[in-house]
Design a protein around this motif. Structure first.
Motif, PDB file in Angstrom:
ATOM      1  N   UNK A  53      48.084  38.371  72.626  1.00  0.00           N
ATOM      2  CA  UNK A  53      49.119  37.356  72.441  1.00  0.00           C
ATOM      3  C   UNK A  53      48.743  36.025  73.087  1.00  0.00           C
ATOM      4  N   UNK A  54      47.476  35.818  73.352  1.00  0.00           N
ATOM      5  CA  UNK A  54      47.039  34.591  74.013  1.00  0.00           C
ATOM      6  C   UNK A  54      47.234  33.385  73.099  1.00  0.00           C
ATOM      7  N   UNK A  55      47.539  32.222  73.654  1.00  0.00           N
ATOM      8  CA  UNK A  55      47.646  31.014  72.831  1.00  0.00           C
ATOM      9  C   UNK A  55      46.285  30.615  72.284  1.00  0.00           C
ATOM     10  N   UNK A  56      46.294  29.790  71.253  1.00  0.00           N
ATOM     11  CA  UNK A  56      45.034  29.311  70.696  1.00  0.00           C
ATOM     12  C   UNK A  56      44.386  28.337  71.671  1.00  0.00           C
ATOM     13  N   UNK A  57      43.176  28.654  72.082  1.00  0.00           N
ATOM     14  CA  UNK A  57      42.391  27.771  72.931  1.00  0.00           C
ATOM     15  C   UNK A  57      41.019  27.587  72.292  1.00  0.00           C
ATOM     16  N   UNK A  58      40.638  26.333  72.090  1.00  0.00           N
ATOM     17  CA  UNK A  58      39.372  26.001  71.460  1.00  0.00           C
ATOM     18  C   UNK A  58      38.519  25.191  72.421  1.00  0.00           C
ATOM     19  N   UNK A  81      47.493  20.406  74.288  1.00  0.00           N
ATOM     20  CA  UNK A  81      46.957  19.889  75.537  1.00  0.00           C
ATOM     21  C   UNK A  81      45.435  19.927  75.474  1.00  0.00           C
ATOM     22  N   UNK A  82      44.809  18.823  75.849  1.00  0.00           N
ATOM     23  CA  UNK A  82      43.344  18.747  75.875  1.00  0.00           C
ATOM     24  C   UNK A  82      42.919  18.170  77.214  1.00  0.00           C
ATOM     25  N   UNK A  83      42.185  18.968  77.984  1.00  0.00           N
ATOM     26  CA  UNK A  83      41.779  18.548  79.322  1.00  0.00           C
ATOM     27  C   UNK A  83      40.329  18.081  79.390  1.00  0.00           C
ATOM     28  N   UNK A  84      39.723  17.858  78.223  1.00  0.00           N
ATOM     29  CA  UNK A  84      38.323  17.451  78.183  1.00  0.00           C
ATOM     30  C   UNK A  84      37.366  18.609  78.039  1.00  0.00           C
ATOM     31  N   UNK A  85      37.879  19.819  78.146  1.00  0.00           N
ATOM     32  CA  UNK A  85      37.057  21.022  78.012  1.00  0.00           C
ATOM     33  C   UNK A  85      37.656  22.013  77.021  1.00  0.00           C
ATOM     34  N   UNK A  86      38.980  22.168  77.073  1.00  0.00           N
ATOM     35  CA  UNK A  86      39.681  23.138  76.233  1.00  0.00           C
ATOM     36  C   UNK A  86      40.869  22.460  75.561  1.00  0.00           C
ATOM     37  N   UNK A  87      41.012  22.725  74.263  1.00  0.00           N
ATOM     38  CA  UNK A  87      42.184  22.289  73.504  1.00  0.00           C
ATOM     39  C   UNK A  87      43.096  23.498  73.309  1.00  0.00           C
ATOM     40  N   UNK A  88      44.332  23.414  73.793  1.00  0.00           N
ATOM     41  CA  UNK A  88      45.315  24.479  73.614  1.00  0.00           C
ATOM     42  C   UNK A  88      46.423  23.974  72.699  1.00  0.00           C
ATOM     43  N   UNK A 140      36.149  20.972  67.761  1.00  0.00           N
ATOM     44  CA  UNK A 140      36.878  22.011  68.485  1.00  0.00           C
ATOM     45  C   UNK A 140      36.689  23.354  67.781  1.00  0.00           C
ATOM     46  N   UNK A 141      36.358  24.382  68.589  1.00  0.00           N
ATOM     47  CA  UNK A 141      36.038  25.677  68.002  1.00  0.00           C
ATOM     48  C   UNK A 141      35.956  26.713  69.119  1.00  0.00           C
ATOM     49  N   UNK A 142      36.235  28.001  68.816  1.00  0.00           N
ATOM     50  CA  UNK A 142      35.935  29.058  69.792  1.00  0.00           C
ATOM     51  C   UNK A 142      34.424  29.277  69.825  1.00  0.00           C
TER      52      UNK A 142
END
Length: 329
Positions: A53-58, A81-88, A140-142
């Motif tokens: 059930x984790x949120x989408x993180x790319x 939210x984008x912190x420069x490393x991960x987009x959620x 953005x991608x896994x």
């Protein structure tokens, strides 16, 4: 005088491996190429692991986010939210389609990871390096090897500056655009991890050969290099054909696309890279001059060309679950 603090790399343990919560069934990319700035639009068809059930993180680094849409709707700033490393991203469901558009700066990319410029600003060409985690510098991608996706890539660029447009997969159309620009599309029917994505664009020459696999597929073999180097690629082309035939005769493994490209560059972090259908080589391991190349250098060319081709099945079609399995490919 201030002490310099160096951030330690994150510790990753094999025992902590978890299957991805989200996978990407297909990715459609539209890449508008430029030396100083390139824009990449990506359309991801997403699948959720029902057990998680984790949120989408790319993953995404050094990306300027220009727009983001989920299932056709533009997202407000509060929905991601984008912190420069991960987009959620919030509100993603199984089967959702996420569309992003980003800007990257190839000429300023001196890490030679992601999309970068090889050679001088006025005459060099663009290319990519994505193993192990370079794709996150493109869109953005896994960005992990156990996420296998089918890629459709459309390249657009100025025809005079970038007369040659290449990406992994089979050619699926090309044509002219207004303003002296042109486009080319490539479709890879085989699911692959993001580290095997590749693009090359610029002023390149080629030598080519028609090849027919043991199971009857007609394949166009192309080796690309800049004009001053292309005449030194003939031995590598012979070596490629020998490797393909050997793989057929010994293991029964036939090449599985309609084209096979090899590109030589002087600006490359590795000896060579087995990107699916579009190998990129450090020129040292591709160019041979009968008047000056030594026997040992010929052996290196033969070995590296074969090594990268053999990855087509051992490493590309059958790939790593995680980077602890690197030695298996």
């Amino acid at each position: 005088m201030h002490a310099v603090s160096e951030q330690s790399p994150a510790l990753i343990r094999l025992r902590d491996y978890r299957a991805p919560a989200w996978s990407v069934e297909t990715i459609e990319m539209d890449v508008d190429l430029g030396i100083d700035a390139s824009e990449i639009s990506a359309r991801l068809q997403l699948r959720r692991d029902p057990a998680q059930q984790a949120p989408l993180q790319l993953d995404g680094e050094n990306l300027q986010l220009l727009s983001i849409r989920l299932d056709g709707e533009q997202l407000s700033a509060s929905a991601y939210r984008y912190d420069g490393t991960v987009l959620e991203v919030d509100g993603v469901r199984d089967g959702s389609v996420l569309e992003t558009r980003v800007r990257v700066r190839p000429a300023a990319n001196t890490a030679l990871e992601g999309l970068y410029l090889s050679g001088p600003h006025e005459t060099g060409f663009l290319l990519t390096q994505c193993e192990a985690e370079g794709f996150r510098h493109i869109t953005f991608f896994p960005d992990r090897p156990d996420v296998l996706s089918r890629y459709t890539v459309t390249l657009r660029a100025d025809r005079e500056r970038f007369p040659v447009l290449l990406a992994g997969g089979n050619p699926d159309g090309a044509g002219a655009l207004e303003g002296g620009r042109h486009w080319a599309r490539f479709v890879d029917p085989h699911p692959k991890p993001s580290y095997l994505f590749a693009v090359v664009a610029g002023r390149l020459e080629r030598i080519e050969r028609d090849y027919v696999t043991a199971d009857g597929r007609a394949v166009k073999l192309n080796i690309w290099a800049e004009a001053d180097a292309i005449d030194r690629c003939h031995y590598a082309l012979d070596a490629l054909e020998r490797a393909m035939r050997w793989d057929e005769q010994v293991y029964g493994r036939n090449y599985d696309l309609d084209v096979f490209h090899v590109v030589a560059t002087h600006d490359f972090n590795m000896g060579a890279m087995e990107n699916k259908g579009l190998n990129i080589f450090n020129a040292k391991y591709l160019l041979a001059d009968p008047d000056s190349t030594t026997d040992e250098e010929y052996r290196h060319i033969e070995a590296v060309v074969a090594h990268e081709y053999f990855h087509n099945w051992s490493g590309n079609r059958v790939t790593c679950r995680d980077w602890f399995q690197l030695s298996l490919k």
